[in-house]
Design an enzyme around this catalytic site. Structure first.
Site, PDB file in Angstrom:
ATOM      1  N   SER A 222     -30.427  -0.323  69.155  1.00  0.00           N
ATOM      2  CA  SER A 222     -29.580  -1.521  69.279  1.00  0.00           C
ATOM      3  C   SER A 222     -28.366  -1.323  68.376  1.00  0.00           C
ATOM      4  O   SER A 222     -28.498  -0.986  67.200  1.00  0.00           O
ATOM      5  CB  SER A 222     -30.366  -2.773  68.879  1.00  0.00           C
ATOM      6  OG  SER A 222     -30.832  -2.680  67.558  1.00  0.00           O
ATOM      7  N   ALA A 225     -22.516  -5.134  68.417  1.00  0.00           N
ATOM      8  CA  ALA A 225     -21.407  -5.344  69.358  1.00  0.00           C
ATOM      9  C   ALA A 225     -21.144  -4.112  70.209  1.00  0.00           C
ATOM     10  O   ALA A 225     -20.445  -4.192  71.219  1.00  0.00           O
ATOM     11  CB  ALA A 225     -20.156  -5.708  68.585  1.00  0.00           C
ATOM     12  N   GLY A 252     -31.282  -8.085  67.830  1.00  0.00           N
ATOM     13  CA  GLY A 252     -32.020  -6.844  68.130  1.00  0.00           C
ATOM     14  C   GLY A 252     -33.433  -7.144  68.626  1.00  0.00           C
ATOM     15  O   GLY A 252     -33.984  -6.407  69.454  1.00  0.00           O
ATOM     16  N   ASP A 253     -34.012  -8.224  68.119  1.00  0.00           N
ATOM     17  CA  ASP A 253     -35.366  -8.606  68.560  1.00  0.00           C
ATOM     18  C   ASP A 253     -35.320  -9.123  70.003  1.00  0.00           C
ATOM     19  O   ASP A 253     -36.201  -8.804  70.811  1.00  0.00           O
ATOM     20  CB  ASP A 253     -35.939  -9.684  67.635  1.00  0.00           C
ATOM     21  CG  ASP A 253     -35.832  -9.298  66.165  1.00  0.00           C
ATOM     22  OD1 ASP A 253     -35.932  -8.088  65.873  1.00  0.00           O
ATOM     23  OD2 ASP A 253     -35.626 -10.189  65.329  1.00  0.00           O
TER      24      ASP A 253
END
Ligand SMILES: O=P(O)(O)OC[C@@]1(O)O[C@H](CO)[C@@H](O)[C@@H]1O
Length: 315
Positions: A222, A225, A252-253
């Site tokens: 991840s 942006a 990210g989760d």
């Protein structure tokens, strides 16, 4: 029926404080506050549950804060399995400024003693049996060996259940060598792995390759942006989406949850992942996206990975 189990050894109450301008060394008056149930595994569970996926969250949670955490999760359609640890759940604070700059303070968490760590492991193994995926996410609390996740991955693997891991530092390094099916690092964790800073998408691919060589099957990186990169032994995919960020904590989760919601199925799952991550970043606090928050139509997939493209923002 698909069942996903998440494991959070070091959960948190995420307290988000909005200020007009962060004044270091001065008095900062909050214009608003919110509290979200937190910890990476909890966030993955929240995002999945909001999209109708059957999810069980195994969490070590002690003290009054642990009770508050469980209360905040009530009614969210998550099957919560609380292992009542001795120490209280930590409080992680984010200070947010109007331009969406987030300054985050993460407590280490309370000591998890050997008995609690064993109880958590037993609860995870009971839950994992018959699950489709187990997601182990977040830091380890003090008192727990950095080999803990690696041990869990091997035990869950022996049940024939694939494991995703998202952690950092020595725990990540050891976990990768236990051959998880998927690793979800962010840019900082990729840099920790290779031992130098990464400035281009090509650098991300190289770092992902090191993680594959250490033992993972697939890497989902991840990049905030800059989107996300999916790297497996047989190929690579890259996708990004425009984000009007409000608060990127937990994005990210959400990205990982989106990928899991599609059965971890290659590029289509990558598109969903990026849509979920972008939506989470546009929401306040560490809110997880609902179906109506998603804009998969805005996700751009690159047929050729833009190797030389420079990463422009800190995820
Ligand atoms: O200290 P860790 O375990 O690495 O991260 C914990 C945390 O920052 O991760 C989540 C966002 O990803 C938050 O809910 C939580 O506060």
């Amino acid at each position: 029926m698909r069942v996903i189990v998440t494991v959070t050894a070091n959960p948190s109450l995420d307290r988000t404080v909005q200020v007009r301008k962060l004044v270091r060394g001065g008095l900062n008056r909050a214009s608003s506050i919110r509290v979200d149930p937190g910890g990476k595994g909890i966030n993955v569970a929240r995002a999945l549950a909001q999209h109708g996926v059957d999810v069980r969250a195994v969490v070590a949670a002690g003290g009054i804060e642990g009770q508050q955490l469980v209360a905040l999760l009530a009614g969210l359609s998550i099957d919560v399995l609380r292992v009542p640890a001795v120490g209280p759940v930590r409080i992680n604070m984010s200070v947010v400024e109007p331009d969406a700059t987030v300054t985050k303070f993460n407590e280490p968490g309370a000591l998890l003693d050997a008995g609690d760590a064993r109880a958590l492991c037993e609860a995870v193994l009971r839950s994992a049996d018959g699950a489709n995926w187990v997601v182990i996410a977040g830091s380890l609390p003090p008192g727990v060996s950095s080999a803990y996740y690696a041990g869990l991955i091997r035990m869950i693997g022996s049940l024939g259940v694939p494991v995703v891991v998202d952690t950092s530092g020595p725990a990540l390094h050891e976990a990768v060598q236990a051959r998880p099916a998927l690793v979800k690092p962010n840019l900082r964790e990729l840099e920790e792995t290779v031992g130098h800073s990464i400035t281009t998408i090509g650098g991300v691919v190289d770092a992902a390759d090191e993680i594959l060589e250490l033992g993972a099957d697939t890497v989902l990186a991840s990049l905030g942006a800059d989107g996300a990169l999916l790297r497996g032994h047989d190929g690579c995919g890259y996708a990004e989406a425009p984000v009007t960020a409000q608060n990127a904590v937990g994005a990210g989760d959400a990205l990982l949850a989106g990928y899991l919601s599609e059965g971890c199925g290659g590029l289509p799952a990558l598109v969903t992942a990026v849509a979920w991550g972008a939506a989470a970043a546009s929401l306040p606090g560490s809110a997880m996206p609902q179906p109506h928050d998603l804009r998969p139509d805005l996700v751009r997939v690159e047929s050729r990975v833009p190797w030389d493209r420079r990463l422009h923002r800190d995820p």
